[in-house]
Structures are given as structure tokens and as C-alpha cells.
Design a protein around this motif. Sequence first.
Motif, PDB file in Angstrom:
ATOM      1  N   THR B  32       0.643  -1.318   0.043  1.00 47.48           N
ATOM      2  CA  THR B  32       0.027  -0.155  -0.048  1.00 47.48           C
ATOM      3  C   THR B  32       0.824   1.170   0.061  1.00 47.48           C
ATOM      4  O   THR B  32       1.920   1.155   0.709  1.00 47.48           O
ATOM      5  N   PHE B  34       0.475   5.535  -0.138  1.00 48.55           N
ATOM      6  CA  PHE B  34      -0.346   6.680   0.108  1.00 48.55           C
ATOM      7  C   PHE B  34       0.271   8.062  -0.513  1.00 48.55           C
ATOM      8  O   PHE B  34       1.706   8.060  -0.351  1.00 48.55           O
ATOM      9  N   TYR B  36       0.068  12.271  -0.189  1.00 50.86           N
ATOM     10  CA  TYR B  36      -0.278  13.477   0.405  1.00 50.86           C
ATOM     11  C   TYR B  36       0.191  14.782  -0.350  1.00 50.86           C
ATOM     12  O   TYR B  36       1.051  14.920  -1.084  1.00 50.86           O
ATOM     13  N   LEU B  46      -4.263  13.819   3.000  1.00 56.26           N
ATOM     14  CA  LEU B  46      -4.061  12.740   2.088  1.00 56.26           C
ATOM     15  C   LEU B  46      -4.927  12.902   1.025  1.00 56.26           C
ATOM     16  O   LEU B  46      -6.296  13.072   1.252  1.00 56.26           O
ATOM     17  N   THR B  49      -5.076   6.788  -1.782  1.00 59.69           N
ATOM     18  CA  THR B  49      -4.059   5.405  -1.179  1.00 59.69           C
ATOM     19  C   THR B  49      -4.256   4.476  -2.401  1.00 59.69           C
ATOM     20  O   THR B  49      -5.300   4.253  -3.235  1.00 59.69           O
ATOM     21  N   ASN B  51      -3.240   0.449  -3.763  1.00 60.72           N
ATOM     22  CA  ASN B  51      -2.849  -0.660  -3.512  1.00 60.72           C
ATOM     23  C   ASN B  51      -2.152  -1.422  -4.750  1.00 60.72           C
ATOM     24  O   ASN B  51      -2.742  -1.086  -5.914  1.00 60.72           O
ATOM     25  N   ILE B  93       3.967  14.233  -0.851  1.00 61.39           N
ATOM     26  CA  ILE B  93       4.720  13.358  -0.056  1.00 61.39           C
ATOM     27  C   ILE B  93       4.110  12.211  -0.364  1.00 61.39           C
ATOM     28  O   ILE B  93       2.999  12.163  -0.108  1.00 61.39           O
ATOM     29  N   ARG B  97       3.672   1.380   2.923  1.00 63.66           N
ATOM     30  CA  ARG B  97       3.338   0.483   4.109  1.00 63.66           C
ATOM     31  C   ARG B  97       3.794  -0.907   3.655  1.00 63.66           C
ATOM     32  O   ARG B  97       3.206  -1.444   2.467  1.00 63.66           O
ATOM     33  N   ALA B 104       4.046   3.272   8.609  1.00 63.56           N
ATOM     34  CA  ALA B 104       4.253   3.491   7.187  1.00 63.56           C
ATOM     35  C   ALA B 104       5.348   4.291   7.069  1.00 63.56           C
ATOM     36  O   ALA B 104       5.613   5.155   8.308  1.00 63.56           O
ATOM     37  N   PHE B 106       7.800   7.401   4.974  1.00 61.80           N
ATOM     38  CA  PHE B 106       7.569   8.478   3.989  1.00 61.80           C
ATOM     39  C   PHE B 106       8.977   8.880   3.165  1.00 61.80           C
ATOM     40  O   PHE B 106      10.124   8.485   3.679  1.00 61.80           O
TER      41      PHE B 106
END
Lengths: 110, 115
Positions: B32, B34, B36, B46, B49, B51, B93, B97, B104, B106
Motif C-alpha cells: 500500500t 499513500f 499526500y 491525504l 491510497t 494498492n 509526499i 506500508r 508507514a 515516508f
Amino acid sequence: DAKTTQPTSMDCAEGRAANLPCNHSTISGNEYVYWYRQIHSQGPQYIIHGLKNNETNEMASLIITEDRKSSTLILPHATLRDTAVYYCIVRMEYGNKLVFGAGTILRVKS
Amino acid sequence: GAVVSQHPSRVICKSGTSVKIECRSLDFQATTMFWYRQFPKQSLMLMATSNEGSKATYEQGVEKDKFLINHASLTLSTLTVTSAHPEDSSFYICSARQQGHGSAFFGQGTRLTVV
């Protein structure tokens, strides 16, 4: 995920312990407390997380109250490089999102 | 901790052009990722997301046709800002994960300036 409340800003003298509080009164039983920090113009850095027991690693200690409604992140000997925005986030351990609030601006001063 | 690398760290582009930002997990497989966005003196917001191998899930108010996200492999996700405008200027950003891990990690962020 439960909401958290943190002070807007705090000052700390260099070499002293920095204690950053976080309230999370609506935390549920399977939610963890995570702490991240963001130094200016960088991505957030993972610090520590815990469920109900106190946790310690090379960066910090996390103290969670018995009722789990609040916690404190402790930087035992703050340095100028610890000046950053500190975020307290509550979520399930394998929860999908990390949602950031406003955080606490920690200023470490010499 | 695990290492997440983001590239480029800074980019300046002209209005109307598209910009691609890469996010790589260097020493783990990220099931996963993410994305931002952060405006000056504000917290991280956020955007979406993703996957691996499936379509990204966008947060409310984020235009999926403007912010294209691809997560084609377990170590790479890309964000493409299409037809960029000055108001898209921001700090982007990514976070990754690892499956079975709660934390998670970054990337260092990408400063996008649209002129």
C-alpha cells in the motif's frame, strides 16, 4: 479513527526532556497511538507507536495512561535537531490510512 | 526503519504541462502506498491510497483525472499531475506500508512549482 488533540506549540531547552502530550479520549480498544515528526521541508519520520504498554526505542519513549485516553511522547535529551512538528495519530495497527492533524510545533532552544 | 525514496525532490513546470513524481520503497515491498499534499504552514492532506495492482482510492474532493496514480509494482508508485496550474504548486509526499506491518514510512517529498 479516533480524533487527537495536541497543543499548538511548545518550547524546550536543549538537553532537557521534551514531553509532548496528546489527548485521544475516544480511542477504541484496538486502536494504536502513533507518533511521527516532520522537520521543515522533509517527509514525516516515524518515531514510535504503542497500544497500552509504555514503549521505548532509540528515539523516544511513549507513555500511555491506563485508561488510554491520553499519552505523552518523551524525548529524553532534546537537541536543536529535534525542532519539528510532532504528530500524534490514533488508528488500528493495520489500518489503511494515516490521517494527520495539526500537530505540535516543538522548538528546542539553546 | 524502511527507506522510501521520492523523485524528483524539486520540480518546476509550466502551466498546462504534466509532471510525474515517483515513489519507491527501496528495501521492502509496499503493498500500500499513500499520496499526500501539504501547503505552506498546513498539515499533510491525504490525497489517495493505492494498492499494488488495483485502482487508487481517492479522498473526497481530489480529482482522480487530474492526479493520476499508478502502483504497478510492489516497489513503485507514481503520481502524475496533469495539466498543472499554479494552484497545484505544493509539497507532495508519498508513504509506503509493508504488508503485515503497521507503520508507514515516508519519502522526502517533492516540491512542485507551477509557473
